[in-house]
Design a protein around this motif. Structure first.
Motif, PDB file in Angstrom:
ATOM      1  N   UNK A   1      -5.440   8.294   9.045  1.00 30.96           N
ATOM      2  CA  UNK A   1      -4.847   7.390   8.103  1.00 30.96           C
ATOM      3  C   UNK A   1      -5.726   7.326   6.944  1.00 30.96           C
ATOM      4  N   UNK A   2      -7.031   7.415   6.863  1.00 28.93           N
ATOM      5  CA  UNK A   2      -8.020   7.368   5.670  1.00 28.93           C
ATOM      6  C   UNK A   2      -7.626   8.622   4.855  1.00 28.93           C
ATOM      7  N   UNK A   3      -7.610   9.761   5.574  1.00 26.62           N
ATOM      8  CA  UNK A   3      -7.318  11.039   4.756  1.00 26.62           C
ATOM      9  C   UNK A   3      -6.102  11.456   3.995  1.00 26.62           C
ATOM     10  N   UNK A   4      -4.889  11.040   4.734  1.00 29.91           N
ATOM     11  CA  UNK A   4      -3.820  11.141   4.241  1.00 29.91           C
ATOM     12  C   UNK A   4      -3.460  10.103   3.136  1.00 29.91           C
ATOM     13  N   UNK A   5      -3.947   8.928   3.346  1.00 31.39           N
ATOM     14  CA  UNK A   5      -3.575   7.867   2.082  1.00 31.39           C
ATOM     15  C   UNK A   5      -4.577   8.365   0.973  1.00 31.39           C
TER      16      UNK A   5
ATOM     17  N   UNK B   1       0.712  -1.157   0.171  1.00 32.89           N
ATOM     18  CA  UNK B   1       0.129  -0.207  -0.042  1.00 32.89           C
ATOM     19  C   UNK B   1       0.927   1.271  -0.014  1.00 32.89           C
ATOM     20  N   UNK B   2       2.056   1.417   0.767  1.00 31.62           N
ATOM     21  CA  UNK B   2       2.835   2.312   0.884  1.00 31.62           C
ATOM     22  C   UNK B   2       4.241   1.955   1.056  1.00 31.62           C
ATOM     23  N   UNK B   3       5.261   2.512   0.845  1.00 34.74           N
ATOM     24  CA  UNK B   3       6.700   2.152   1.293  1.00 34.74           C
ATOM     25  C   UNK B   3       6.882   2.165   2.726  1.00 34.74           C
ATOM     26  N   UNK B   4       7.202   0.998   3.502  1.00 35.24           N
ATOM     27  CA  UNK B   4       7.087   0.932   4.975  1.00 35.24           C
ATOM     28  C   UNK B   4       7.868   2.128   5.668  1.00 35.24           C
ATOM     29  N   UNK B   5       8.747   2.779   4.988  1.00 42.36           N
ATOM     30  CA  UNK B   5       9.336   4.024   5.566  1.00 42.36           C
ATOM     31  C   UNK B   5       8.191   5.158   5.998  1.00 42.36           C
ATOM     32  N   UNK B   6       7.362   5.224   4.863  1.00 45.17           N
ATOM     33  CA  UNK B   6       6.275   6.180   5.274  1.00 45.17           C
ATOM     34  C   UNK B   6       5.704   6.114   6.516  1.00 45.17           C
ATOM     35  N   UNK B   7       5.923   5.019   7.470  1.00 46.48           N
ATOM     36  CA  UNK B   7       4.958   4.961   8.629  1.00 46.48           C
ATOM     37  C   UNK B   7       5.645   5.493   9.697  1.00 46.48           C
ATOM     38  N   UNK B   8       6.975   6.181   9.231  1.00 47.07           N
ATOM     39  CA  UNK B   8       7.722   6.963  10.218  1.00 47.07           C
ATOM     40  C   UNK B   8       7.605   8.416   9.672  1.00 47.07           C
ATOM     41  N   UNK B   9       6.819   8.724   8.759  1.00 44.78           N
ATOM     42  CA  UNK B   9       7.012  10.352   8.152  1.00 44.78           C
ATOM     43  C   UNK B   9       5.635  10.661   7.916  1.00 44.78           C
ATOM     44  N   UNK B  10       5.318  10.908   6.625  1.00 50.21           N
ATOM     45  CA  UNK B  10       4.016  11.372   6.164  1.00 50.21           C
ATOM     46  C   UNK B  10       2.888  10.490   6.565  1.00 50.21           C
ATOM     47  N   UNK B  11       2.912   8.989   6.584  1.00 49.72           N
ATOM     48  CA  UNK B  11       1.908   8.372   7.283  1.00 49.72           C
ATOM     49  C   UNK B  11       2.118   7.923   8.556  1.00 49.72           C
ATOM     50  N   UNK B  12       3.008   8.703   9.312  1.00 45.07           N
ATOM     51  CA  UNK B  12       3.197   8.250  10.687  1.00 45.07           C
ATOM     52  C   UNK B  12       3.141   9.381  11.462  1.00 45.07           C
ATOM     53  N   UNK B  13       3.774   9.373  12.796  1.00 41.61           N
ATOM     54  CA  UNK B  13       3.866  10.585  13.722  1.00 41.61           C
ATOM     55  C   UNK B  13       4.123  11.890  13.120  1.00 41.61           C
ATOM     56  N   UNK B  14       5.238  12.153  12.435  1.00 39.34           N
ATOM     57  CA  UNK B  14       5.262  13.589  11.855  1.00 39.34           C
ATOM     58  C   UNK B  14       4.067  14.043  10.867  1.00 39.34           C
TER      59      UNK B  14
END
Length: 342
Positions: free
Chosen positions: A293-297, A117-130
């Motif tokens: 998570x829904x809106x950012x994705x 669904x998304x590169x795993x690293x994005x869970x630490x950035x745009x799709x994560x805490x920041x």
């Protein structure tokens, strides 16, 4: 797997700016999971400004890292051994394993990730805490309205870049502040901000005023220092200021001040302009995470949100990269690649 767990430990507390001497490398045996546990192999480690505060011993909103302990941090990890019914070997998860190559978990706090669904690293950035920090702080405290002017400091960073793009999605005008020509070009040309100002410019304050002819309705604070000094006179009546970070001040010694006491001036305008200044920690708004998570994705899928990662290879490079982060040397979300995804 390698034969040992490599860890970056806090060797001493910094006096001002952190140095390499504040860190040391530790080695230990790779632990074996007990019943109900999983063994995590860290793939990506997030480096974030808040970690500087964890190196201090003073009271804060979270406990400090103790001398000799592993530096704390968010991670993306792959499960390499599982004795937990809800997790399988090979699963990618968001975890909080810290600056080390392996960690045990009982499953609490782990969130499964879908690499397709998304590169795993994005869970630490745009799709994560920041990204969530930007989303929750801007929308809950800033409450942007169409036509308003939103200014964000550190606009090329993980939080600031999302703030400006979300502001534009909500119909506001986004003005970014960044450091250097390359970062300013990225904010303007790739992120689509309406204007961007280089805070290194000799006439920075004048340029900012020219870019905000109707004043500033929302200022998303990530920096402090001279950036705040330029923003403050431009704040409109009823302006909202979500205070996310003060990176310009993180390396100050306890009780250290620069310049005169400006609190009376600030408080006068807080009163006379009815300003709302609200510090926040993103976990306060945890109930908003499903919406985020829904809106950012969706925004990413539609091309309304773009992001940039600054990936550094090797756990041993984490101290140098972190010191550089506090000096603004990174370009985008700073991530350490600890191991290959495979």
């Amino acid at each position: 797997m390698t034969s040992e767990n490599i860890q970056i430990l806090l060797a001493s507390r910094p006096d001002g700016k952190p140095t390499q001497d504040n860190f040391k490398i530790g080695r230990s045996a790779i632990p074996e999971p007990a019943d109900g546990q999983v063994l995590l192999k860290v793939v990506y480690l997030s480096l974030d400004p808040y970690m500087r505060g964890r190196m201090n011993a003073g009271k804060s909103y979270a406990r400090p890292v103790e001398i000799g302990d592993v530096m704390e941090g968010g991670t993306v990890a792959r499960i390499v051994r599982s004795r937990h019914p809800d997790f399988a070997e090979g699963d990618f998860v968001l975890s909080h394993s810290g600056w080390q190559s392996y960690a045990l978990s009982d499953g609490l706090g782990l969130r499964k990730l879908d690499p397709s669904a998304a590169p795993p690293s994005t869970a630490l950035g745009v799709l994560g805490m920041p990204g969530f920090t930007a989303y929750s702080g801007l929308l809950t405290i800033g409450k942007p309205k169409p036509g308003e002017t939103v200014v964000v400091a550190a606009a090329s960073g993980a939080v600031g870049s999302a703030v400006g793009q979300i502001a534009r999605i909500k119909g506001a005008r986004a003005v970014g502040i960044a450091g250097g020509a390359a970062k300013c070009a990225f904010v303007r040309d790739e992120l689509g901000f309406d204007a961007v100002i280089d805070h290194h410019a000799d006439d920075f304050a004048a340029q900012l005023a020219a870019a905000c002819p109707a004043g500033i309705d929302i200022y998303f604070e990530n920096v402090g220092g001279h950036v705040w000094d330029a923003v403050f006179p431009l704040l409109n009546d009823f302006a909202r200021i979500p205070v996310c970070g003060l990176i310009a001040q993180y390396n100050s010694r306890p009780g250290e001040r620069t310049g005169g006491d400006r609190l009376p001036l600030v408080m006068r305008d807080v009163l006379s302009k009815s300003l709302q200044i609200r510090g926040f920690i993103q976990r306060e708004f945890g109930d908003q995470r499903p919406d985020f998570y829904r809106e950012m994705a969706g925004w990413m899928a539609s091309g309304q949100i773009h992001y940039r990662e600054d990936i550094v290879d090797g756990l041993d490079n984490a101290p140098t990269a972190f010191i550089g982060l506090l000096e603004g040397r990174n370009f985008g979300k700073l991530v350490i690649r600890v191991a290959d995804e495979n």
